[in-house]
Design a protein around this motif. Structure first.
Motif, short mmCIF file in Angstrom:
data_model
loop_
_atom_site.label_atom_id
_atom_site.label_comp_id
_atom_site.label_asym_id
_atom_site.label_seq_id
_atom_site.Cartn_x
_atom_site.Cartn_y
_atom_site.Cartn_z
N GLY A 45 -8.89 -2.98 2.82
CA GLY A 45 -8.13 -1.94 2.14
C GLY A 45 -8.70 -1.55 0.80
N PRO A 98 -1.21 3.15 -2.95
CA PRO A 98 -2.16 3.45 -1.87
C PRO A 98 -3.63 3.25 -2.26
N VAL A 109 -5.08 -2.44 -8.38
CA VAL A 109 -4.47 -1.23 -7.82
C VAL A 109 -4.43 -0.14 -8.89
N GLN A 168 -6.30 0.94 -3.76
CA GLN A 168 -6.51 -0.47 -4.11
C GLN A 168 -8.00 -0.80 -4.06
N GLU A 218 0.82 -1.21 0.00
CA GLU A 218 0.00 0.00 0.00
C GLU A 218 0.85 1.26 0.00
#
Length: 249
Positions: free
Chosen positions: A82, A60, A246, A62, A56
């Motif tokens: 996340g 960052p 991502v 995702q 991450e």
């Protein structure tokens, strides 16, 4: 003298025969060791990929793709893992809409994640019925993420021969129709097989979404925006593995 030479000649094959099995056994052991190492690595890779996600700190933003027909998807859990966004796969363009679609859309929106739609392009079908299906299923909303068009089915599977020019023409028609409905440019989710066969990444100027487990993809010949980094992430968010994605900043 002749008898002595005969005895000498008779002994040479025995030395050769004793050498060959020894070398053969060493080669066999080496091959077996390499095969065992490959099996162990494949097993480790499979197990590690069940839960692997990119760092991450590097990526960052995702999220995930929820397949059409998926059952018992827990979007709140997906967010807790996340996930900041989720794309809902609309399913086969020639199939009836997933009866669970409305429930998934509502649950995804309640979770607080950003939501987008993924339409999988069928090169064997004209663009009009595909875009009509999309507009029937997907509401007009400024809150939705840019729609994605999945390009994975190649024209070689079609019953009637379809030229590359025809595929690109129908794809462009579909892009324009979906963008008109969504009010946003589409993202092209291109598989390596589709790109190798139809080479659209360099011909259509849209953001790219590429696929490759664990390793960054580079088959499109230009930078990508989204990356499907794990196609089979096992988690508490769903009974079946999900596709983890991502965004590249």
């Amino acid at each position: 003298m002749a008898s002595s030479r005969s005895k000498t000649k008779a002994k040479r094959p025995s030395r050769t025969r004793t050498g060959k099995p020894r070398r053969g056994r060493l080669l066999l052991y080496a091959a077996a060791s390499l095969a065992l190492a490959a099996i162990i690595y494949a097993a480790w890779f499979w197990w590690d990929m069940r839960s692997w996600r990119p760092d991450e700190a590097v990526f960052p933003e995702q999220g995930a793709v929820v397949a059409s027909g998926a059952e018992d998807v827990r979007f709140e859990t997906l967010k807790a893992l996340g996930g900041q966004f989720v794309y809902l796969d609309l399913g086969d363009a020639t199939a009836p809409p997933d009866p669970e679609f409305a429930k998934h859309l509502s649950a995804a929106e309640r979770s607080g994640m950003k939501v987008g739609m993924l339409h999988v392009f069928n090169p064997c079908q004209r663009a009009d019925p595909q875009s009509a299906r999309f507009t029937r299923m997907v509401p007009r909303s400024a809150d939705l993420l840019p729609p994605a068009i999945g390009l994975s089915v190649v024209a070689d599977v079609c019953e009637d021969a379809i030229s590359d020019a025809a595929v690109e023409s129908e794809l462009m028609t579909l892009i324009n129709q979906i963008e008109m409905h969504a009010g946003k440019p589409v993202v092209l989710k291109i598989s390596s097989e589709f790109e190798e066969r139809h080479t659209v990444a360099g011909n259509i100027e849209r953001d790219l979404w590429l696929e490759r487990d664990r390793a960054k993809p580079a088959y499109a010949g230009r930078p990508w925006l989204l990356w499907s980094a794990n196609s089979q992430l096992v988690s508490e968010a769903a009974e079946e593995p999900i596709e983890w994605v991502v965004i590249q900043n």
